[in-house]
Design an enzyme around this catalytic site. Structure first.
Site, short mmCIF file in Angstrom:
data_model
loop_
_atom_site.label_atom_id
_atom_site.label_comp_id
_atom_site.label_asym_id
_atom_site.label_seq_id
_atom_site.Cartn_x
_atom_site.Cartn_y
_atom_site.Cartn_z
N ARG A 141 0.81 -1.22 0.00
CA ARG A 141 0.00 0.00 0.00
C ARG A 141 0.84 1.27 0.00
O ARG A 141 0.37 2.35 -0.35
CB ARG A 141 -0.99 0.00 1.17
CG ARG A 141 -1.94 1.20 1.16
CD ARG A 141 -3.19 1.03 2.01
NE ARG A 141 -2.91 0.39 3.27
CZ ARG A 141 -2.34 0.99 4.33
NH1 ARG A 141 -2.02 2.26 4.27
NH2 ARG A 141 -2.11 0.32 5.44
N TYR B 168 -13.46 13.41 -18.89
CA TYR B 168 -13.99 12.06 -18.69
C TYR B 168 -15.19 12.09 -17.74
O TYR B 168 -15.18 12.84 -16.74
CB TYR B 168 -12.86 11.20 -18.12
CG TYR B 168 -13.22 9.77 -17.86
CD1 TYR B 168 -13.43 8.88 -18.91
CD2 TYR B 168 -13.35 9.30 -16.55
CE1 TYR B 168 -13.76 7.56 -18.66
CE2 TYR B 168 -13.68 7.98 -16.31
CZ TYR B 168 -13.89 7.11 -17.36
OH TYR B 168 -14.22 5.82 -17.11
N ASP C 156 -4.78 15.48 -17.98
CA ASP C 156 -5.05 14.06 -18.21
C ASP C 156 -4.64 13.77 -19.64
O ASP C 156 -5.28 14.21 -20.59
CB ASP C 156 -6.54 13.79 -17.97
CG ASP C 156 -6.90 12.31 -18.17
OD1 ASP C 156 -6.18 11.60 -18.90
OD2 ASP C 156 -7.93 11.88 -17.61
N LYS D 115 -5.52 2.22 -20.30
CA LYS D 115 -5.67 2.44 -21.74
C LYS D 115 -4.33 2.16 -22.44
O LYS D 115 -3.87 1.05 -22.39
CB LYS D 115 -6.20 3.85 -21.98
CG LYS D 115 -7.32 4.28 -21.00
CD LYS D 115 -8.62 3.53 -21.20
CE LYS D 115 -9.64 3.76 -20.08
NZ LYS D 115 -9.98 5.13 -19.79
C1 LIG Z 1 -10.70 5.82 -18.79
C2 LIG Z 1 -10.32 7.19 -18.49
C3 LIG Z 1 -10.19 7.64 -17.17
C4 LIG Z 1 -10.50 6.76 -15.98
O1 LIG Z 1 -9.59 5.69 -15.91
P1 LIG Z 1 -9.94 4.28 -15.19
O2 LIG Z 1 -8.67 3.53 -15.36
O3 LIG Z 1 -11.12 3.70 -15.90
O4 LIG Z 1 -10.25 4.59 -13.77
C5 LIG Z 1 -9.79 8.94 -16.96
N1 LIG Z 1 -9.53 9.77 -17.99
C6 LIG Z 1 -9.65 9.39 -19.27
C7 LIG Z 1 -9.36 10.35 -20.38
C8 LIG Z 1 -10.04 8.09 -19.57
O5 LIG Z 1 -10.18 7.71 -20.85
#
Ligand SMILES: *Cc1c(COP(=O)(O)O)cnc(C)c1O
Length: 385
Positions: A52, A106, A178, A203
């Protein structure tokens, strides 16, 4: 496009970055250390390893490697992209602070801001990033952070960070980006003046649809603050997830390059189809941000969107006929995926509201994977007919 980075090649860093020197007989693949706790030397608090705390071998190595890829001092892995966004901002914001954010973010992030952060006494303001001078006009003395995503889901609009970072640098505000859609192969926000980078590692970074994880990158003292949030809110990934991410990362460069190329081919093909009203892809001259994308991105990305003639009905019919392209949420992996914002990210809006922000019914978002362009186009073509 020539790479904008002068660092050692990202393709090599993704495989070897932060690796310890090997000795004869060592495994070529770094071992998975699936242990929550580790032996500690008596009489000292040093060397205390606990999963953790984000400091176990599998996490530590991938964190260093990601920092090298983004050009950051430090990075931290978290159990999801949402965990990354939440802890990254909890480390920056206190009750009474003002968070200025793009409205094109998002869906989960949007809810986190307007449901959770607002309840914690954080003043969240969502703005249209294309309104002229919008950031300058809305900065107040309580503003602690600007948050945005680029390229923007699902229209693939591209934001230039340089004028925004000029403002944030001069006013001591953190610029948080992001960068999930771009991956460090196509864009590295820190090189454009951002202070913090967030990824849903679920992703492109992992890229195989089999790990849920997030990452935050920034300065060392800041990442230490995010680590304190992660430890206390318990948002740390398991060693096996880190090991899988390390494996996925090794092919990041080839995967992203191939998706870039294939998406461009699909976009050029789609532009010529009479059944397609509009193609949204920053690599096309018709895209509103093509010039800026050409200037700041190393690749136009694997995300693209098509607007079908005939609206929702045409989209339903098309999706039912697809054989190779998978109808599923998420993005950035080896399988080509298609989803409809009207049922996913923008389901809470009315059709008119969606149309007003450029996402009419019949709008399909594609995440181009690693199948051949020829096979993908053949599938799309037979589904259109
Ligand atoms: C999928 C996504 C998130 C969230 O990510 P998780 O791994 O599903 O928690 C945040 N920002 C963007 C641009 C995303 O495509």
């Amino acid at each position: 496009m020539p790479p904008k980075s002068k660092k050692p090649s990202l393709a090599t860093l993704a495989i070897h970055g932060a690796r310890e020197a090997h000795a004869h007989g060592d495994a070529v693949v770094e071992p998975l250390v699936q242990s929550v706790n580790h032996l500690q030397k008596p009489g000292t608090g040093e060397g205390l390893l606990y999963t953790r705390y984000g400091n176990t071998p599998n996490a530590a190595r991938v964190q260093k490697r990601l920092a090298l890829l983004e050009g950051a001092e430090a990075s931290l892995l978290l159990s999801s992209g949402m965990a990354a966004t939440a802890c990254a901002l909890l480390a920056l914001l206190r009750p009474g602070d003002h968070l200025l954010a793009s409205q094109y973010i998002y869906g989960g992030t949007h809810r986190l801001f307007i449901e959770e952060f607002v309840r914690m006494g954080i003043d969240v303001q969502l703005v249209d990033p294309w309104e002229p001078r919008v950031w300058r006009k809305n900065i107040r003395k309580e503003t602690r952070a600007i948050f945005l995503e680029t390229p923007v889901n699902p229209t693939c609009r591209v934001l230039d960070l340089r004028p925004i970072s000029f403002l944030t640098r001069n006013s001591g505000i953190a610029l948080v980006v992001d960068s999930t859609f771009a991956s460090p192969i196509n864009f590295r926000p820190l090189e454009h003046g951002a202070d913090v980078v967030i990824h849903s590692a679920t992703k492109y970074l992992n890229g195989h649809h089999d790990v849920l994880m997030g990452a935050v990158l920034g300065s060392e003292p800041y990442i230490e603050e995010v680590l304190q949030k992660e430890m206390l809110w318990g948002q740390t990934p398991d060693p096996f997830a880190c090991w899988l991410l390390e494996r996925g990362l090794k092919t990041l460069d080839v995967r992203v390059q191939r998706s870039n190329e294939t998406a461009m081919q699909v976009a050029l093909w789609a532009e010529k189809r009479k059944e397609v009203v509009q193609v949204h892809y920053p690599g096309l001259k018709s895209h509103p941000d093509h010039e800026i994308a050409k200037d700041i991105l190393d690749g136009y990305g694997g995300m693209l969107a098509l607007e079908l003639k005939g609206g929702g009905k045409a989209a339903d019919r098309f999706l039912k006929r697809l054989r190779l392209v998978t109808h599923a949420p998420s993005l950035g992996g080896v399988d080509t995926l298609v989803s409809e914002p009207r049922f996913t990210s923008h389901a809470k809006m009315t059709p008119a509201e969606r149309a007003a922000i450029g996402i009419p019914d019949g709008f399909l978002r594609f995440s181009i994977g690693l199948e051949s362009a020829e096979d993908l186009i053949a599938d799309l073509e037979q589904a259109l007919k």
